[in-house]
Motif scaffolding. Structure first.
Motif, PDB file in Angstrom:
ATOM      1  N   PRO A   1      -6.749 -42.739  10.054  1.00 49.29           N
ATOM      2  CA  PRO A   1      -7.322 -41.599   8.795  1.00 49.29           C
ATOM      3  C   PRO A   1      -6.803 -40.189  10.785  1.00 49.29           C
ATOM      4  CG  PRO A   1      -8.217 -43.563   8.537  1.00 49.29           C
ATOM      5  CD  PRO A   1      -7.372 -44.064   9.888  1.00 49.29           C
ATOM      6  N   GLU A   2      -6.298 -39.126  11.114  1.00 52.01           N
ATOM      7  CA  GLU A   2      -6.105 -37.854  11.862  1.00 52.01           C
ATOM      8  C   GLU A   2      -7.962 -37.193  12.039  1.00 52.01           C
ATOM      9  OE1 GLU A   2      -4.169 -38.043  13.782  1.00 52.01           O
ATOM     10  OE2 GLU A   2      -3.170 -39.403  13.425  1.00 52.01           O
ATOM     11  N   ARG A   3      -8.462 -37.701  10.690  1.00 55.97           N
ATOM     12  CA  ARG A   3     -10.070 -37.007  10.753  1.00 55.97           C
ATOM     13  C   ARG A   3     -11.214 -38.360  11.542  1.00 55.97           C
ATOM     14  NH1 ARG A   3     -10.937 -35.129   4.803  1.00 55.97           N
ATOM     15  NH2 ARG A   3     -12.675 -34.965   5.154  1.00 55.97           N
ATOM     16  N   ILE A   4     -10.596 -39.056  11.676  1.00 60.73           N
ATOM     17  CA  ILE A   4     -12.044 -39.927  12.019  1.00 60.73           C
ATOM     18  C   ILE A   4     -11.867 -40.738  13.657  1.00 60.73           C
ATOM     19  CG2 ILE A   4     -13.176 -42.401  11.217  1.00 60.73           C
ATOM     20  CD1 ILE A   4     -13.685 -39.524   9.439  1.00 60.73           C
ATOM     21  N   ARG A   5     -12.531 -40.703  14.532  1.00 59.50           N
ATOM     22  CA  ARG A   5     -12.391 -40.945  15.546  1.00 59.50           C
ATOM     23  C   ARG A   5     -13.517 -41.292  16.194  1.00 59.50           C
ATOM     24  NH1 ARG A   5      -8.019 -41.001  14.618  1.00 59.50           N
ATOM     25  NH2 ARG A   5      -5.836 -40.658  15.136  1.00 59.50           N
ATOM     26  N   GLU A   6     -13.674 -42.747  16.802  1.00 62.38           N
ATOM     27  CA  GLU A   6     -14.653 -42.750  17.554  1.00 62.38           C
ATOM     28  C   GLU A   6     -16.100 -43.307  17.033  1.00 62.38           C
ATOM     29  OE1 GLU A   6     -14.302 -40.674  21.450  1.00 62.38           O
ATOM     30  OE2 GLU A   6     -12.947 -41.839  21.518  1.00 62.38           O
ATOM     31  N   PRO A   7     -16.008 -43.543  15.743  1.00 63.89           N
ATOM     32  CA  PRO A   7     -17.185 -43.658  14.768  1.00 63.89           C
ATOM     33  C   PRO A   7     -18.773 -44.619  15.638  1.00 63.89           C
ATOM     34  CG  PRO A   7     -16.232 -44.874  13.729  1.00 63.89           C
ATOM     35  CD  PRO A   7     -15.326 -43.902  14.820  1.00 63.89           C
TER      36      PRO A   7
ATOM     37  N   LEU B   1     -10.796 -51.208  14.148  1.00 61.14           N
ATOM     38  CA  LEU B   1     -11.080 -50.596  15.407  1.00 61.14           C
ATOM     39  C   LEU B   1     -10.088 -49.738  16.279  1.00 61.14           C
ATOM     40  CD1 LEU B   1     -11.396 -54.719  16.750  1.00 61.14           C
ATOM     41  CD2 LEU B   1     -13.499 -52.961  16.364  1.00 61.14           C
ATOM     42  N   ARG B   2      -9.276 -49.449  14.978  1.00 56.34           N
ATOM     43  CA  ARG B   2      -7.694 -48.738  15.929  1.00 56.34           C
ATOM     44  C   ARG B   2      -8.753 -47.521  15.997  1.00 56.34           C
ATOM     45  NH1 ARG B   2      -4.170 -50.961  12.270  1.00 56.34           N
ATOM     46  NH2 ARG B   2      -4.122 -49.110  10.991  1.00 56.34           N
ATOM     47  N   LEU B   3     -10.071 -47.027  15.328  1.00 52.62           N
ATOM     48  CA  LEU B   3     -11.067 -45.649  15.362  1.00 52.62           C
ATOM     49  C   LEU B   3     -11.301 -45.645  16.494  1.00 52.62           C
ATOM     50  CD1 LEU B   3     -12.004 -46.019  11.768  1.00 52.62           C
ATOM     51  CD2 LEU B   3     -10.170 -44.538  12.906  1.00 52.62           C
ATOM     52  N   ARG B   4     -11.746 -46.804  17.074  1.00 54.24           N
ATOM     53  CA  ARG B   4     -12.951 -47.092  18.657  1.00 54.24           C
ATOM     54  C   ARG B   4     -14.021 -46.791  18.059  1.00 54.24           C
ATOM     55  NH1 ARG B   4      -8.127 -43.901  20.064  1.00 54.24           N
ATOM     56  NH2 ARG B   4      -9.407 -41.514  20.528  1.00 54.24           N
ATOM     57  N   PRO B   5     -14.670 -47.643  17.477  1.00 56.43           N
ATOM     58  CA  PRO B   5     -15.606 -47.877  16.339  1.00 56.43           C
ATOM     59  C   PRO B   5     -16.804 -48.211  17.731  1.00 56.43           C
ATOM     60  CG  PRO B   5     -15.300 -49.393  16.193  1.00 56.43           C
ATOM     61  CD  PRO B   5     -13.968 -48.444  16.183  1.00 56.43           C
ATOM     62  N   GLU B   6     -18.287 -47.560  18.345  1.00 55.91           N
ATOM     63  CA  GLU B   6     -18.893 -48.463  18.941  1.00 55.91           C
ATOM     64  C   GLU B   6     -18.986 -49.422  18.501  1.00 55.91           C
ATOM     65  OE1 GLU B   6     -22.460 -45.627  20.217  1.00 55.91           O
ATOM     66  OE2 GLU B   6     -20.937 -43.401  20.677  1.00 55.91           O
ATOM     67  N   ARG B   7     -19.308 -49.831  17.124  1.00 51.41           N
ATOM     68  CA  ARG B   7     -20.397 -50.855  16.527  1.00 51.41           C
ATOM     69  C   ARG B   7     -19.321 -51.297  15.715  1.00 51.41           C
ATOM     70  NH1 ARG B   7     -26.075 -52.021  14.627  1.00 51.41           N
ATOM     71  NH2 ARG B   7     -26.131 -54.201  14.668  1.00 51.41           N
ATOM     72  N   LEU B   8     -19.041 -52.644  15.276  1.00 49.33           N
ATOM     73  CA  LEU B   8     -18.305 -53.286  13.895  1.00 49.33           C
ATOM     74  C   LEU B   8     -19.260 -53.822  13.783  1.00 49.33           C
ATOM     75  CD1 LEU B   8     -15.595 -53.543  12.439  1.00 49.33           C
ATOM     76  CD2 LEU B   8     -14.926 -55.413  13.712  1.00 49.33           C
ATOM     77  N   ILE B   9     -19.434 -54.090  12.283  1.00 47.93           N
ATOM     78  CA  ILE B   9     -20.246 -54.391  11.055  1.00 47.93           C
ATOM     79  C   ILE B   9     -18.924 -55.425   9.876  1.00 47.93           C
ATOM     80  CG2 ILE B   9     -21.688 -54.941   9.377  1.00 47.93           C
ATOM     81  CD1 ILE B   9     -23.478 -52.522  10.800  1.00 47.93           C
ATOM     82  N   ALA B  10     -18.410 -56.386  10.322  1.00 52.41           N
ATOM     83  CA  ALA B  10     -17.939 -57.038   9.650  1.00 52.41           C
ATOM     84  C   ALA B  10     -18.153 -58.231   9.719  1.00 52.41           C
ATOM     85  CB  ALA B  10     -16.697 -56.777  10.588  1.00 52.41           C
ATOM     86  N   TYR B  11     -17.460 -59.371   8.431  1.00 47.89           N
ATOM     87  CA  TYR B  11     -17.566 -61.472   9.073  1.00 47.89           C
ATOM     88  C   TYR B  11     -17.152 -60.753  10.179  1.00 47.89           C
ATOM     89  CZ  TYR B  11     -19.786 -61.670   4.166  1.00 47.89           C
ATOM     90  OH  TYR B  11     -21.419 -61.802   3.238  1.00 47.89           O
ATOM     91  N   ALA B  12     -17.363 -62.338  10.863  1.00 44.56           N
ATOM     92  CA  ALA B  12     -16.495 -63.395  11.938  1.00 44.56           C
ATOM     93  C   ALA B  12     -14.996 -63.409  11.035  1.00 44.56           C
ATOM     94  CB  ALA B  12     -17.145 -64.184  12.144  1.00 44.56           C
ATOM     95  N   HIS B  13     -14.337 -63.902  12.203  1.00 47.26           N
ATOM     96  CA  HIS B  13     -12.459 -63.851  12.312  1.00 47.26           C
ATOM     97  C   HIS B  13     -12.199 -63.656  13.355  1.00 47.26           C
ATOM     98  CE1 HIS B  13      -8.177 -64.365  11.190  1.00 47.26           C
ATOM     99  NE2 HIS B  13      -8.599 -64.459  10.129  1.00 47.26           N
ATOM    100  N   PRO B  14     -11.927 -65.382  13.271  1.00 52.52           N
ATOM    101  CA  PRO B  14     -11.381 -66.068  14.435  1.00 52.52           C
ATOM    102  C   PRO B  14     -10.107 -65.117  14.843  1.00 52.52           C
ATOM    103  CG  PRO B  14     -10.634 -66.864  12.923  1.00 52.52           C
ATOM    104  CD  PRO B  14     -10.860 -66.656  12.245  1.00 52.52           C
ATOM    105  N   SER B  15      -9.281 -64.720  15.066  1.00 51.46           N
ATOM    106  CA  SER B  15      -8.146 -63.630  15.789  1.00 51.46           C
ATOM    107  C   SER B  15      -8.749 -62.424  15.967  1.00 51.46           C
ATOM    108  CB  SER B  15      -7.194 -63.529  14.215  1.00 51.46           C
ATOM    109  OG  SER B  15      -6.891 -64.399  13.893  1.00 51.46           O
ATOM    110  N   VAL B  16      -9.792 -62.011  15.540  1.00 53.41           N
ATOM    111  CA  VAL B  16     -10.729 -60.299  15.759  1.00 53.41           C
ATOM    112  C   VAL B  16     -11.485 -61.416  17.041  1.00 53.41           C
ATOM    113  CG1 VAL B  16     -10.976 -58.138  15.341  1.00 53.41           C
ATOM    114  CG2 VAL B  16      -9.831 -59.817  14.066  1.00 53.41           C
TER     115      VAL B  16
END
Length: 263
Positions: free
Chosen positions: A62-68, A86-101
């Motif tokens: 989304p173009e309107r959302i950047r670096e939350p 992660l493409r939004l470049r957030p300072e912090r990600l809250i998510a379930y653990a995934h081995p590929s990320v």
């Protein structure tokens, strides 16, 4: 800015309500934005937790959302939904653990057989947020509905899961029983359930005007449920909508206990 990626479909959206509210309480001064399916955008104001909402096709950022400041994944376990945020470049990600990320390695462990509502509450609790799993209410939409809808029984014969679908004749029998009991009845359904809804209505001797399948938006559907007296459905999303609007609902005879428990 706080960005929340909501689950897909009506069921996924509604399952996140306790988590949405918990985040709103935790970040009252943040601009809170929901990313969700376009069909669900009209429902977002009735959650009471977001200032804005953006439809996401998942094929582009989304173009309107950047670096939350914070991005929260209430859509899935990843990896693609994690990477989308992660493409939004957030300072912090809250998510379930995934081995590929690698950025999600501190997240909680995904439990595949958990209901979505419990899953998202557990995710936030693992990050230290206070969540009330019973805080599921939607603000009832104040939209005009026909007089015959008020207090009516909503019969929703469609279901996302094949195992929960029943024959049209069985639903028609239910419609006839409701009418014999003196209750008004309407039939609802999605765009792909128009034929089924029409068969149910015809079998129950209902006028075409009482069939709303395929001709109302998600918000209009919520308004119908809010005005009605009760809901009969085997569909997970429709059952959650009734619960969110504090309407009694039950499953028709023929849905096995194991299936019903999943609702």
């Amino acid at each position: 800015m706080l960005v929340v990626l909501a689950g897909g479909g009506l069921s996924g959206f509604l399952a996140g309500i306790p988590a949405y509210r918990a985040l709103a309480w935790a970040y009252p001064r943040h601009r809170r934005v929901m990313l969700c399916d376009s069909a669900l955008l009209p429902l977002v104001p009735y959650v009471g937790a977001f200032e804005d909402a953006v439809a996401v096709p998942f094929t582009a950022t989304p173009e309107r959302i950047r670096e939350p400041a914070i991005a929260v994944n209430l859509h899935g376990r990843g990896p693609w939904s994690h990477r989308f945020l992660l493409r939004l470049r957030p300072e912090r990600l809250i998510a379930y653990a995934h081995p590929s990320v690698p950025e999600s390695r501190r997240g909680a462990t995904w439990r595949p057989h958990e209901s979505d509502r419990v899953r998202w509450c557990r995710l936030l609790a693992a990050y230290g947020y206070a969540v009330d799993p019973d805080d599921v209410d939607l603000i009832p939409p104040a939209r005009p509905v026909p007089a015959f809808v008020r207090g009516a029984t909503v019969v929703h014969p469609g279901a996302t899961r094949l195992a929960e679908r029943l024959p049209a004749m069985q639903w028609a029998a239910l419609v006839r029983a409701e009418r014999l009991a003196g209750r008004s009845v309407i039939v609802t359904g999605g765009p792909h359930e128009v034929t089924l809804a029409s068969q149910v209505a015809a079998g129950g001797a209902l006028m075409p005007e009482r069939v709303f399948a395929g001709r109302v938006s998600t918000l209009d559907l919520a308004a119908l449920v809010a005005a009605a007296g009760s809901v009969v459905t085997s569909d997970v999303g429709m059952g959650q909508l009734a619960m969110a609007l504090r309407k009694p609902w039950h499953r028709p005879h023929g849905v096995a206990p194991a299936q019903a428990a999943a609702l």
